[in-house]
Design a protein around this motif. Structure first.
Motif, PDB file in Angstrom:
ATOM      1  N   LEU A  33      56.695  -5.766  16.932  1.00 14.68           N
ATOM      2  CA  LEU A  33      55.382  -5.762  17.564  1.00 14.68           C
ATOM      3  C   LEU A  33      55.480  -5.570  19.076  1.00 14.68           C
ATOM      4  N   ASP A  34      56.502  -6.153  19.682  1.00 18.19           N
ATOM      5  CA  ASP A  34      56.636  -6.068  21.128  1.00 18.19           C
ATOM      6  C   ASP A  34      57.280  -4.764  21.585  1.00 18.19           C
ATOM      7  N   GLN A  35      57.818  -4.000  20.664  1.00 16.80           N
ATOM      8  CA  GLN A  35      58.434  -2.727  21.017  1.00 16.80           C
ATOM      9  C   GLN A  35      57.349  -1.673  21.059  1.00 16.80           C
ATOM     10  N   LYS A  36      57.423  -0.818  22.049  1.00 16.56           N
ATOM     11  CA  LYS A  36      56.457   0.284  22.089  1.00 16.56           C
ATOM     12  C   LYS A  36      56.846   1.257  21.001  1.00 16.56           C
ATOM     13  N   THR A  37      57.013   2.484  21.277  1.00 16.34           N
ATOM     14  CA  THR A  37      57.360   3.450  20.248  1.00 16.34           C
ATOM     15  C   THR A  37      58.756   3.984  20.501  1.00 16.34           C
TER      16      THR A  37
END
Length: 121
Positions: free
Chosen positions: A71-75
């Motif tokens: 969830l905390d990772q962007k793409t």
């Protein structure tokens, strides 16, 4: 309006349910709700309460934190040429499920072959 966290959690529920080979109906029965509610959770249409998420985690045999992984990772995957949300790609999920159905020694060989082929392209 769907909240991005609810959508992410719902996708993780669907992903795990699918990986263990459980239907929405089976999960609903284990949690004590109707399968339509599972559908709404999986699409992010309805928010999952903390106690219900606890029950779902127990039914799917994962820690509650599983639903928040990534969830905390962007793409990060976009830069690697992968879809931003690989868990929503049914073909990718089928590939992973099939991969883990292969005996371990053959699976390692297949993995090495895939690495070699991906380096060539």
């Amino acid at each position: 309006m769907k909240h991005p966290v609810d959508v992410h959690v719902g996708k993780r529920v669907r992903h795990r349910r699918w990986m263990v080979g459980m239907t929405q109906q089976q999960l609903a029965e284990r949690v004590g709700i109707k399968f339509q509610q599972i559908q709404k959770y999986e699409t992010g249409m309805n928010r999952v309460s903390a106690s219900r998420l606890w029950d779902i985690a127990d039914a799917l045999d994962v820690p509650v934190s599983f639903f928040f992984d990534g969830l905390d990772q962007k793409t990060e995957t976009e830069g690697a040429g992968l879809p931003a949300d690989i868990l929503s790609d049914k073909e990718a999920l089928e590939l992973v499920r099939s991969y883990y159905a292969i005996p371990e020694n053959q699976r390692r060989r297949l993995f090495e072959l895939a690495r070699v082929l991906s380096d060539v392209s």
